[in-house]
Design a protein around this motif. Structure first.
Motif, PDB file in Angstrom:
ATOM      1  N   SER A  11       0.756  -1.176   0.042  1.00 50.45           N
ATOM      2  CA  SER A  11      -0.066   0.064   0.041  1.00 50.45           C
ATOM      3  C   SER A  11       1.076   1.236   0.012  1.00 50.45           C
ATOM      4  CB  SER A  11      -0.825  -0.002   1.207  1.00 50.45           C
ATOM      5  OG  SER A  11      -0.232  -0.031   2.390  1.00 50.45           O
ATOM      6  N   PRO A  12       0.353   2.385  -0.408  1.00 48.87           N
ATOM      7  CA  PRO A  12       1.122   3.636  -0.328  1.00 48.87           C
ATOM      8  C   PRO A  12       1.492   4.481   0.998  1.00 48.87           C
ATOM      9  CG  PRO A  12      -1.084   4.089  -1.196  1.00 48.87           C
ATOM     10  CD  PRO A  12      -0.938   2.805  -0.752  1.00 48.87           C
ATOM     11  N   CYS A  63       4.385   5.397  -3.588  1.00 44.04           N
ATOM     12  CA  CYS A  63       4.221   4.039  -3.956  1.00 44.04           C
ATOM     13  C   CYS A  63       5.170   3.278  -2.961  1.00 44.04           C
ATOM     14  CB  CYS A  63       4.596   3.611  -5.597  1.00 44.04           C
ATOM     15  SG  CYS A  63       4.681   1.778  -5.807  1.00 44.04           S
ATOM     16  N   GLY A  64       4.495   2.070  -2.099  1.00 52.08           N
ATOM     17  CA  GLY A  64       5.209   1.354  -1.274  1.00 52.08           C
ATOM     18  C   GLY A  64       5.388   0.009  -2.134  1.00 52.08           C
ATOM     19  N   CYS A  65       4.770  -0.291  -3.093  1.00 56.03           N
ATOM     20  CA  CYS A  65       4.914  -1.714  -3.785  1.00 56.03           C
ATOM     21  C   CYS A  65       5.986  -1.652  -4.960  1.00 56.03           C
ATOM     22  CB  CYS A  65       3.669  -2.146  -4.141  1.00 56.03           C
ATOM     23  SG  CYS A  65       3.034  -1.188  -5.729  1.00 56.03           S
ATOM     24  N   LYS A  66       6.456  -0.363  -5.168  1.00 59.13           N
ATOM     25  CA  LYS A  66       7.258  -0.251  -6.181  1.00 59.13           C
ATOM     26  C   LYS A  66       6.832  -0.764  -7.746  1.00 59.13           C
ATOM     27  CE  LYS A  66       9.498   1.313  -2.870  1.00 59.13           C
ATOM     28  NZ  LYS A  66       9.539   2.567  -2.549  1.00 59.13           N
ATOM     29  N   LEU A  67       5.653  -1.026  -7.938  1.00 54.87           N
ATOM     30  CA  LEU A  67       4.884  -1.579  -9.163  1.00 54.87           C
ATOM     31  C   LEU A  67       4.387  -0.254  -9.793  1.00 54.87           C
ATOM     32  CD1 LEU A  67       3.624  -4.787  -8.111  1.00 54.87           C
ATOM     33  CD2 LEU A  67       5.744  -4.452  -9.219  1.00 54.87           C
ATOM     34  N   THR A  68       4.349   0.636  -9.294  1.00 56.34           N
ATOM     35  CA  THR A  68       3.606   1.997 -10.059  1.00 56.34           C
ATOM     36  C   THR A  68       4.272   2.431 -11.322  1.00 56.34           C
ATOM     37  OG1 THR A  68       2.899   4.210  -9.830  1.00 56.34           O
ATOM     38  CG2 THR A  68       5.031   3.612  -8.869  1.00 56.34           C
ATOM     39  N   CYS A  74       1.527   6.459  -6.109  1.00 62.00           N
ATOM     40  CA  CYS A  74       0.775   5.143  -6.013  1.00 62.00           C
ATOM     41  C   CYS A  74       0.053   5.406  -7.448  1.00 62.00           C
ATOM     42  CB  CYS A  74       0.164   5.016  -4.911  1.00 62.00           C
ATOM     43  SG  CYS A  74      -1.121   3.702  -4.912  1.00 62.00           S
ATOM     44  N   ASP A  75      -0.176   4.231  -8.073  1.00 65.67           N
ATOM     45  CA  ASP A  75      -1.137   4.298  -9.216  1.00 65.67           C
ATOM     46  C   ASP A  75      -2.324   3.441  -9.070  1.00 65.67           C
ATOM     47  OD1 ASP A  75       0.027   1.862  -9.835  1.00 65.67           O
ATOM     48  OD2 ASP A  75       0.459   2.677 -12.053  1.00 65.67           O
ATOM     49  N   SER A  77      -1.427   0.255  -8.531  1.00 68.87           N
ATOM     50  CA  SER A  77      -1.179  -1.122  -8.836  1.00 68.87           C
ATOM     51  C   SER A  77      -1.094  -2.166  -7.518  1.00 68.87           C
ATOM     52  CB  SER A  77       0.258  -1.228  -9.619  1.00 68.87           C
ATOM     53  OG  SER A  77       0.265  -0.471 -10.757  1.00 68.87           O
TER      54      SER A  77
HETATM   55  S1  FES Z   1       1.849   1.384  -3.418  1.00 65.49           S
HETATM   56 FE1  FES Z   1       2.602   0.721  -5.358  1.00 65.49          FE
HETATM   57  S2  FES Z   1       1.100   1.331  -6.650  1.00 65.49           S
HETATM   58 FE2  FES Z   1       0.053   1.652  -4.872  1.00 65.49          FE
END
Ligand code: FES
Length: 356
Positions: A11-12, A63-68, A74-75, A77
């Motif tokens: 999560s962001p 962004c926390g997942c680094k997939l944005t 954060c987008d 993702s």
């Molecule tokens: S935390 Fe990475 S897209 Fe939301």
């Protein structure tokens, strides 16, 4: 070969920034100082991403997942990472201690300015074939948007202008056609139609008691009714959104965890400062979360509860939920059928961005 990013958090990270300060967002996910770089990317193919805050108190979701795809922010993702979209148990002891707020007329207040409005129970004003009431406005706590409920009798409505603001019309029941500056658009259940600032809209309802909701990009907007049907259109400002007149289309559904949604209106660059979507929520209750945008949700069908910190209100088809920015909440679908909602978010263009 490119190294693999590590998911630091599913999560962001919410942060308030200082104007002019440079922030270095961790892209590799290895930093111990999330969401910022601590040098741990050394020896990998990653570099931190710099962001300079534009204003004091700027609120962002790193962004926390680094997939944005829209780093450093954060987008949404993260919602589709396995196990990221968390559900809550509405029968837990804590949730069971939260009472259902009783309906007092059309308005049911929840925490933090969130409320449920039931237009069926509201007093309506009338102009020609149109009976209407305000559902969301400045008086009721909105900062960015207004919303009106319109019930139309069979036949031609008066001409309607929404002032100097763009508006989005959503057909919640019935059918007919809309005329904007000589251009005619078919209206059926689920149609979303953009009306640009200054344009004149006239609706020819083919069914008695057709219902449309008009969302306007200002919290102090009003509707002006007139007999002037000559029509005004801002053809030079044709929206570059998905389209001016959009229908619900199963093929355009996107997933968000166990939920589905379709964008109806997307905020174009420099254009309509709003986004509208239709969403499907299966029987479930999401873990309470927040958004940085203000949201209006029209419940089309299904039943459930809108939860805030210490209250919850029953919702069903025809109700509208108003949700202020940053208010913690969860919309539960409690019935056997999915809950279908149409949401308008302002300011914003992505209804999948949430934080805890
Ligand atoms: S935390 Fe990475 S897209 Fe939301």
């Amino acid at each position: 070969m490119k190294d693999q990013a590590v998911i630091a958090q599913k999560s962001p990270f919410y942060r308030e920034l200082k104007k002019g300060r440079a922030y270095f967002w961790c892209t590799c996910g290895r930093s111990q100082k999330q969401p910022f770089c601590d040098g741990s990317h050394k020896g990998t193919t990653f570099e931190p991403q710099k962001f300079v805050a534009e204003e004091d108190g700027q609120e962002v979701l790193f962004c926390g997942c680094k997939l944005t795809k829209t780093g450093p922010f954060c987008d949404g993702s993260h919602n589709n990472i396995e196990g990221a979209y968390k559900l809550d148990d509405p029968t837990s002891a804590v949730n069971q201690s939260i009472p259902v707020s009783p309906k007092q007329g059309a308005f049911t207040g929840l925490d933090g300015g969130c409320y449920v409005f039931s237009p069926d129970l509201a007093e309506l004003q009338t102009s020609g074939t149109v009976s209407f009431c305000s559902v969301i406005d400045k008086e009721l706590g909105a900062l960015y948007q207004s919303q009106f409920y319109l019930r139309l009798k069979l036949g031609l409505s008066p001409a309607m202008v929404f002032g100097a603001h763009d508006a989005v019309v959503f057909v919640a029941s019935g059918a007919g056609s809309a005329t904007i500056g000589g251009q005619i658009f078919d209206l059926t259940l689920g149609t979303s139609l953009l009306v640009l600032a200054g344009e004149t809209l006239q609706i020819d309802a083919l069914a008695d008691d057709s219902v449309v909701f008009v969302s306007i990009c200002s919290s102090s907007a009003s509707i002006t009714f007139s007999d002037d049907t000559a029509g005004h259109a801002t053809a030079s400002n044709e929206p570059s959104a998905i389209g001016r007149c959009v229908q619900v289309d199963e093929d355009l559904k996107q997933s968000m965890g166990e939920r589905y949604f379709q964008m109806l209106v997307v905020k174009p660059e420099g254009g309509v400062p709003a986004a509208q979507f239709i969403g499907e929520i299966p029987t479930s209750k999401a873990v309470p979360h927040r958004h940085l945008y203000e949201e209006a949700l029209i419940v089309l069908s299904g039943s459930g509860y809108m939860w805030t910190d210490t209250k919850k209100a029953a919702v069903s088809g025809g109700d509208v939920i108003f949700l202020p920015r940053k208010q913690i909440h969860s919309l539960e679908c409690s019935g056997p059928e999915s809950l279908y909602v149409v949401g308008v978010i302002m300011p914003g263009d992505n209804p999948t961005i949430n934080y805890y």
